[in-house]
Design a protein around this motif. Structure first.
Motif, short mmCIF file in Angstrom:
data_model
loop_
_atom_site.label_atom_id
_atom_site.label_comp_id
_atom_site.label_asym_id
_atom_site.label_seq_id
_atom_site.Cartn_x
_atom_site.Cartn_y
_atom_site.Cartn_z
N TRP A 298 0.83 -1.20 0.00
CA TRP A 298 0.00 0.00 0.00
C TRP A 298 0.87 1.25 0.00
O TRP A 298 0.58 2.25 -0.65
N LYS A 299 2.00 1.16 0.71
CA LYS A 299 2.90 2.32 0.81
C LYS A 299 3.42 2.74 -0.56
O LYS A 299 3.65 3.91 -0.82
N SER A 300 3.67 1.73 -1.42
CA SER A 300 4.25 2.07 -2.72
C SER A 300 3.21 2.70 -3.64
O SER A 300 3.54 3.27 -4.67
N LEU A 301 1.94 2.62 -3.24
CA LEU A 301 0.88 3.18 -4.08
C LEU A 301 0.59 4.63 -3.70
O LEU A 301 -0.57 5.07 -3.72
N VAL A 302 1.64 5.37 -3.34
CA VAL A 302 1.45 6.70 -2.76
C VAL A 302 0.69 7.63 -3.70
O VAL A 302 -0.12 8.45 -3.28
N ILE A 303 0.92 7.48 -5.01
CA ILE A 303 0.22 8.34 -5.97
C ILE A 303 -1.28 8.05 -5.95
O ILE A 303 -2.12 8.96 -5.95
N LEU A 304 -1.62 6.74 -5.90
CA LEU A 304 -3.04 6.38 -5.90
C LEU A 304 -3.73 6.90 -4.64
O LEU A 304 -4.91 7.25 -4.66
N ARG A 305 -2.98 6.97 -3.52
CA ARG A 305 -3.58 7.48 -2.29
C ARG A 305 -3.95 8.94 -2.44
O ARG A 305 -4.92 9.41 -1.85
N LEU A 306 -3.13 9.66 -3.21
CA LEU A 306 -3.43 11.09 -3.40
C LEU A 306 -4.64 11.29 -4.30
O LEU A 306 -5.22 12.36 -4.34
N PHE A 307 -5.05 10.22 -5.01
CA PHE A 307 -6.25 10.31 -5.82
C PHE A 307 -7.45 10.71 -4.97
O PHE A 307 -8.41 11.30 -5.46
N ARG A 308 -7.36 10.38 -3.67
CA ARG A 308 -8.45 10.75 -2.78
C ARG A 308 -8.67 12.24 -2.75
O ARG A 308 -9.76 12.71 -2.49
N PHE A 309 -7.55 13.00 -2.99
CA PHE A 309 -7.69 14.45 -2.99
C PHE A 309 -8.65 14.89 -4.09
O PHE A 309 -9.39 15.87 -3.93
N LEU A 310 -8.62 14.16 -5.21
CA LEU A 310 -9.50 14.52 -6.33
C LEU A 310 -10.98 14.39 -5.94
O LEU A 310 -11.85 14.99 -6.58
N LYS A 311 -11.26 13.60 -4.89
CA LYS A 311 -12.65 13.46 -4.46
C LYS A 311 -13.23 14.81 -4.02
O LYS A 311 -14.45 15.02 -4.05
N ILE A 312 -12.33 15.71 -3.59
CA ILE A 312 -12.80 17.04 -3.18
C ILE A 312 -13.50 17.73 -4.35
O ILE A 312 -14.41 18.53 -4.15
N ALA A 313 -13.07 17.42 -5.57
CA ALA A 313 -13.69 18.04 -6.74
C ALA A 313 -15.21 17.88 -6.72
O ALA A 313 -15.96 18.74 -7.17
N ARG A 314 -15.67 16.73 -6.17
CA ARG A 314 -17.10 16.48 -6.10
C ARG A 314 -17.82 17.56 -5.30
O ARG A 314 -18.96 17.91 -5.59
N TYR A 315 -17.12 18.08 -4.28
CA TYR A 315 -17.78 19.05 -3.39
C TYR A 315 -17.42 20.49 -3.73
O TYR A 315 -17.93 21.41 -3.11
N SER A 316 -16.49 20.72 -4.68
CA SER A 316 -16.05 22.08 -4.96
C SER A 316 -16.56 22.56 -6.32
O SER A 316 -16.07 22.11 -7.36
N PRO A 317 -17.54 23.46 -6.33
CA PRO A 317 -18.02 23.97 -7.63
C PRO A 317 -16.91 24.67 -8.41
O PRO A 317 -16.89 24.63 -9.64
N ALA A 318 -15.95 25.30 -7.69
CA ALA A 318 -14.90 26.05 -8.38
C ALA A 318 -14.03 25.12 -9.22
O ALA A 318 -13.66 25.44 -10.35
N VAL A 319 -13.70 23.94 -8.65
CA VAL A 319 -12.88 23.00 -9.41
C VAL A 319 -13.64 22.54 -10.65
O VAL A 319 -13.08 22.45 -11.74
N ARG A 320 -14.96 22.27 -10.47
CA ARG A 320 -15.74 21.85 -11.63
C ARG A 320 -15.83 22.98 -12.66
O ARG A 320 -15.82 22.74 -13.86
N SER A 321 -15.91 24.23 -12.18
CA SER A 321 -15.93 25.37 -13.11
C SER A 321 -14.64 25.42 -13.92
O SER A 321 -14.67 25.68 -15.13
N LEU A 322 -13.51 25.18 -13.26
CA LEU A 322 -12.25 25.23 -13.97
C LEU A 322 -12.20 24.16 -15.05
O LEU A 322 -11.77 24.42 -16.17
N VAL A 323 -12.67 22.96 -14.69
CA VAL A 323 -12.68 21.88 -15.68
C VAL A 323 -13.55 22.28 -16.87
O VAL A 323 -13.16 22.12 -18.03
#
Lengths: 242, 242, 242, 242
Positions: free
Chosen positions: B108-133
């Motif tokens: 699991w430790k070596s999958l550090v990049i995949l763990r940061l994918f969780r940060f992208l989940k914030i996009a679901r709750y942030s209209p500003a990020v969706r606006s940028l996309v």
């Protein structure tokens, strides 16, 4: 239409070809690639040189059928076409290779800048690049004015730092041309840090120069940015003729 | 309504959870933390993995009730939902952890990049990020055009500096790919200063490249900035469906 | 008209002359040029000094014929003209040279900053530079406000870093004025790298300062950029009188 | 009116006083100044402390006469006034000095950050600073969204570089928090150059990060810049009450 679809596919293939070709010219300078795959690269160079030559000759051949050039005779139409900027790019992208092939004294490898000219061929297929060129042309007076202003500030900054620092750091601020290197890297906010003022007066003047660089940035943004955005959107409603 | 308030509170708790989780993945690489609080971190990983798994399964379960998906049958609605970008993010944020738990060969430790994918989940709750996309998607042609242009300038700059400096500094400008590193750091005005031209010709060309970087900056600002500002304001009048 | 064409040609010649002259003042500090071509440079200095002196005197002579100054008498019109910013630039560009020629104690070479004043003469011929000056004057309140804000952030950043780093790096962050040098180079995104925080707290504060610098950049762009673009375009419809 | 003129003059005097005072707090840390002019600085501190205390008490005293506060009773009006942001700044600017004077255990010198709070008092007199605050408040959602996005990119960049470079440079990229320092300085285009990728993969990822930093810049410009410009101009038509 089917003809249109075919044209788009040929365009896409040519773009991929250009990118592969420019990438090759770049990678060839790496000894572990350019020194090993000598024949493969030479083969690709011949193929690219042939394709671009054929493309150029075909374009030149049919150019007298383009509506805006029809009014000239068959010869004059082709001369007019050959002198257009994009045609010159096509020409420069293809001729040096064949010259270097037939005249041993010209090394194709040394013409590395001319090889990158092929990248400019992408402009033909990219409306955004053409929009930028239009924006720059439309705002040329404002751009020249900004450049005069930025160069003026660079000159004054270099001279001030030269006066203040050339006793403390004769190796970096010994002459104004040497100080210009510092001034450019500071005013554009690049800030390499290879040359840095050390006296208190030098640091104060440098702080003001940094602030000015920070603010003068507004000029290209205000001019080019707005004009480019306008061009991009006006393009949407215009049928272009490549 | 009360249901709406509850939904907002669950959203807020999940955002805090995501941030704590990502922060943990970052801090865990620090030996003084990751090497000491081994069990506490493992416990938190299991809790987070469970919560995100439950959230994903619940969302998938109720997805056939969403108005736009109702027209499909119960199975097809869930497949369509699972293939939406935000659902893929939810899936990637949760599956690797459980795989690493059951298959000892995957750390699991070596999958550090995949763990940061969780940060992208914030996009679901942030209209500003969706606006940028949305802004990026709306202006994709202009953005691709600018990138082609910037890459073209980077290529030409690197080749010119390679021609001029590779005799003086073979360790930094010995090949064009090496010179590209300098060109990127200069044109984007980052200017690390680890590679700097030393010849007079190199410094003159570099000064022009800096000025171009200073001006080309106007392109993303003119395109993305304007489009993003427009999206942000149009959002104000639109009811969004998460 | 023919008179107009002649005026434009004289303007072009004078611009070339100014650029040559400023370029000479810059190159003269290079010993391989300034130490060798002593007499050639002296001759050019005399020619430039004469031309600029004649230009200044002629402009002053005919200034009472300009419509806006006609209402004053012949003497007062010339005094009013001589006090206008562009006339002062013309004066400062020419007088120091003749003073240094007649009073041996003043070295023309040491007046290098005054020599660059000649560059400002280009402003007379560049509508873009005049537009920028107008834009800055029109937005002076907003610009002063932004500068107050930026200086406030610089002050706070320097003080915070001084508190956090002055134990670890007394040579770079030993006093707040020393820390100001770091704060200016960071907030303007120049980032020389000669002074860099080394403690964890210092790096965290510095990261926030960088982000603020990245965002505060928006102020000059929003103010100067927009105003400059507006001025440039309004100029297009206005007949200017030099 | 005469009263208005007097108020403006008092404002101007207070601004000069604030600037002198903050300048003194900065210069005092320089041993050649703070160690020599001990009594002069102490005297100026007492004068400033007294003036700011009197200003605060007078403002508090008359606050129940302000139209928006008249509706409360004399006591509640003053409490409401004292809790307004600008009043809190006034309070924090003055109290620590008097506390440090009466309680020997608190050193006024160590409160250097609180002393700089006096700089914030300028906000009271600067409409531009108040406009910026309004602009930031008006666009807070967009700003938070941009920050989330920028932090997300910083996180991903740091993690990628950590994966790629931590074997080659364990001292700089040994942990993700260490890599974050590089990511912040690169993405904001500051580019100190104290930490630089050395592997080919690291340089390629870093080049993409630089390009993203170059483009993400557009967000604050598009949001804050536009909003600030709008606020500044709307101010022109509004009578403000300090």
């Amino acid at each position: 239409s089917a003809g249109n679809r075919l044209a788009q596919q040929i365009d896409a293939i040519l773009i991929v070809f250009i990118v592969v070709n420019v990438g090759l010219a770049v990678l060839e300078t790496e000894p572990s690639i350019g020194g090993v795959y000598v024949w493969e690269i030479f083969l690709l160079d011949i193929i690219a040189g042939s394709i671009f030559a054929i493309e150029y000759l075909l374009r030149l051949w049919v150019s007298d059928l383009h509506p805006p050039l029809k009014k000239y005779g068959p010869l004059k139409a082709r001369v007019v076409y050959a002198l257009q900027p994009l045609s010159v790019v096509d020409f420069v992208a293809v001729v040096p290779f064949w010259l270097s092939l037939f005249f041993a004294s010209i090394s194709w490898k040394s013409l590395v800048i001319l090889r990158l000219f092929r990248f400019l061929k992408i402009a033909r297929y990219s409306p955004a690049v053409r929009s930028l060129v239009s924006a720059v042309v439309a705002e040329q007076r404002a751009i020249v004015g900004s450049l005069v202003l930025i160069l003026g500030v660079v000159l004054v900054a270099a001279t001030l730092l030269y006066s203040v620092e050339h006793a403390a750091q004769p190796e970096h601020f010994g002459t104004i041309p040497a100080a210009l290197w510092w001034a450019f890297s500071t005013l554009t906010t690049v800030g390499y840090g290879d040359v840095v003022p050390v006296t208190a007066a030098g640091k104060m003047i440098a702080s003001i120069v940094m602030l000015m660089g920070y603010c003068l940035f507004a000029l290209p943004v205000g001019i080019v940015g707005t004009a480019f955005a306008r061009e991009i959107h006006s393009r949407d409603f215009v049928v272009t003729w490549g």
